[in-house]
Motif scaffolding. Structure first.
Motif, short mmCIF file in Angstrom:
data_model
loop_
_atom_site.label_atom_id
_atom_site.label_comp_id
_atom_site.label_asym_id
_atom_site.label_seq_id
_atom_site.Cartn_x
_atom_site.Cartn_y
_atom_site.Cartn_z
N LEU A 6 37.46 47.19 39.04
CA LEU A 6 37.09 48.50 38.47
C LEU A 6 36.32 48.37 37.15
O LEU A 6 35.54 49.21 36.78
N LEU A 7 36.56 47.27 36.45
CA LEU A 7 35.94 47.12 35.12
C LEU A 7 34.47 46.73 35.22
O LEU A 7 33.64 47.17 34.45
N LYS A 8 34.16 45.87 36.22
CA LYS A 8 32.77 45.41 36.41
C LYS A 8 32.16 44.82 35.14
O LYS A 8 31.01 45.13 34.77
N LEU A 9 32.94 44.01 34.42
CA LEU A 9 32.44 43.37 33.19
C LEU A 9 32.25 41.86 33.35
O LEU A 9 31.68 41.21 32.49
N LYS A 10 32.70 41.29 34.47
CA LYS A 10 32.57 39.84 34.67
C LYS A 10 31.09 39.45 34.67
O LYS A 10 30.28 40.07 35.34
N ALA A 18 36.79 43.56 15.85
CA ALA A 18 35.79 42.99 16.75
C ALA A 18 36.34 41.74 17.46
O ALA A 18 36.00 41.49 18.62
N TRP A 19 37.21 40.98 16.78
CA TRP A 19 37.79 39.80 17.42
C TRP A 19 38.79 40.23 18.51
O TRP A 19 38.86 39.63 19.57
N GLY A 20 39.45 41.32 18.25
CA GLY A 20 40.37 41.84 19.26
C GLY A 20 39.60 42.24 20.52
O GLY A 20 40.05 41.99 21.65
N VAL A 21 38.42 42.83 20.33
CA VAL A 21 37.59 43.20 21.48
C VAL A 21 37.11 41.94 22.21
O VAL A 21 37.15 41.87 23.44
N ALA A 22 36.72 40.94 21.42
CA ALA A 22 36.25 39.67 22.02
C ALA A 22 37.34 39.06 22.90
O ALA A 22 37.07 38.61 24.02
N LYS A 23 38.59 39.10 22.41
CA LYS A 23 39.70 38.52 23.19
C LYS A 23 39.89 39.28 24.50
O LYS A 23 40.08 38.67 25.56
N SER A 24 39.77 40.59 24.46
CA SER A 24 39.92 41.39 25.69
C SER A 24 38.77 41.11 26.66
O SER A 24 38.98 40.93 27.86
N LEU A 25 37.56 41.01 26.11
CA LEU A 25 36.38 40.77 26.95
C LEU A 25 36.46 39.38 27.61
O LEU A 25 36.08 39.20 28.77
N GLN A 26 36.96 38.42 26.85
CA GLN A 26 37.07 37.06 27.38
C GLN A 26 37.98 37.04 28.61
O GLN A 26 37.73 36.34 29.58
N LYS A 27 39.03 37.85 28.55
CA LYS A 27 40.02 37.86 29.65
C LYS A 27 39.39 38.35 30.96
O LYS A 27 39.88 38.03 32.05
N LEU A 82 33.78 50.24 27.30
CA LEU A 82 32.58 49.47 27.65
C LEU A 82 32.43 49.38 29.17
O LEU A 82 31.32 49.19 29.68
N SER A 83 33.54 49.51 29.88
CA SER A 83 33.54 49.22 31.33
C SER A 83 33.11 50.41 32.17
O SER A 83 33.00 51.54 31.68
N ASP A 84 32.99 50.11 33.46
CA ASP A 84 32.60 51.14 34.42
C ASP A 84 33.69 52.22 34.57
O ASP A 84 33.43 53.31 35.07
N LEU A 85 34.91 51.90 34.07
CA LEU A 85 36.01 52.88 34.14
C LEU A 85 35.64 54.16 33.39
O LEU A 85 36.10 55.23 33.73
N SER A 86 34.81 54.02 32.35
CA SER A 86 34.46 55.21 31.55
C SER A 86 33.01 55.61 31.77
O SER A 86 32.34 56.09 30.87
N SER A 87 32.55 55.44 33.01
CA SER A 87 31.13 55.72 33.32
C SER A 87 30.77 57.19 33.07
O SER A 87 29.61 57.52 32.88
N GLY A 88 31.77 58.06 32.99
CA GLY A 88 31.48 59.48 32.77
C GLY A 88 31.69 59.92 31.34
O GLY A 88 31.65 61.13 31.04
N VAL A 89 31.90 58.96 30.41
CA VAL A 89 32.23 59.31 29.02
C VAL A 89 31.11 58.86 28.09
O VAL A 89 30.78 57.66 28.03
N THR A 90 30.52 59.82 27.37
CA THR A 90 29.53 59.44 26.35
C THR A 90 29.51 60.48 25.23
O THR A 90 29.89 61.64 25.46
N GLY A 91 29.12 60.06 24.05
CA GLY A 91 29.09 60.96 22.89
C GLY A 91 30.46 61.28 22.36
O GLY A 91 30.65 62.22 21.59
#
Ligand code: 1JT
Length: 259
Positions: free
Chosen positions: A4-8, A24-33, A237-246
């Protein structure tokens, strides 16, 4: 099983890692996973060693590391040109940097200098606009730009002063950038994080008082963690929030809903 995330394998630019406590490092750790490709920007040469040590300690690999001084348009332009040359397409940006002159965070707000006000705005708010402008040509598959905000953008918090005004400008900039970039499939959002003990917490007057108040008042009766901010940023950042902006999404144990 569906991803569902489509971030790989996606190329995410992370701006603002100062040390292991940075949001920002916390985000990096999540993205790495989830297997995203991490691209780091840094302002000072001395940050390179610090980020490289963090990466080594966590057995992370940066796809790219690029110098970028967000107070300089040419530096931003060159940084994203280099990133574009290295990775081709950018799928996301984490803008997690802000600064104000410490003296402007202690005096009365009415005494803020013209220079101090402009510096806080330039570094903490305009920098998002400048980054979005330079990144746009490389976000050819759409994506999401996320910035970090704070409750002081729309509530008065003692001492937050000129940074609060900058965060208000940042959140309004998120809405106007979302309007401009939506046609390219680029979403723009803010994460309003509760108080996390980062290196800049020293710069926020009455930080400890803030932590205690959140623990007593927030619906979850606790403070939030760097990991919780990282995971929600990942979701945005992921496709899970494809309908969220602004949007400004609060990750604060519910504190901001309280009177
Ligand atoms: C030099 O001053 C600064 C430099 C960078 C920052 C970064 N920053 C921006 N808004 C913030 C809100 C908080 C913290 C840091 C924050 C820490 C936890 C509490 C909420 C802040 C100051 C004040």
């Amino acid at each position: 099983m569906e991803d569902l995330l489509k971030l790989k394998g996606k190329n995410i630019v992370i701006m603002g890692v100062a040390n292991q406590r940075s949001l920002a490092w916390g985000v990096a750790k999540s993205l790495q996973k989830v297997g995203a490709n991490l691209i780091f920007t840094y302002r000072k040469e001395r940050s390179v060693d610090r980020i490289q040590k963090l990466l080594a300690d966590h057995e992370f690999e940066a796809k790219v590391m690029v110098e970028c001084d967000v107070n300089e348009d040419e530096s931003i332009k060159q940084a994203f040109k280099k990133i574009g040359e290295e990775v081709g397409t950018i799928h996301g940006i984490v803008h997690s940097l802000a600064f104000a002159h410490p003296e402007d965070l202690r005096a009365d707000f009415v005494d803020t200098s013209r220079d101090g006000y402009a510096f806080a705005q330039d570094t903490s708010a305009y920098s998002l606009v400048a980054v979005a402008k330079q990144a746009r040509p490389y976000m050819t598959e759409g994506g999401c730009i996320v910035t970090m905000s704070y409750l002081g953008a729309d509530r008065v918090l003692d001492g937050y002063n000129v940074m609060g005004v900058a965060k208000a400008a940042l959140e309004a900039s998120v809405r106007y950038l979302a309007n401009d970039l939506g046609k390219d499939g680029i979403r723009v959002n803010a994460i309003s994080a509760g108080a996390v003990r980062t290196i800049s917490a020293k710069g926020v007057p009455s930080f400890n008082k803030i932590l205690n108040k959140i623990e007593e008042t927030a619906p979850l009766r606790r403070n939030i963690t760097q990991e919780e901010v990282g995971n929600m940023t990942l979701a945005v950042l992921s496709d899970l929030s494809s309908g969220v902006t602004g949007e400004t999404i609060y990750v604060d144990a519910g504190y901001h809903i309280m009177g």
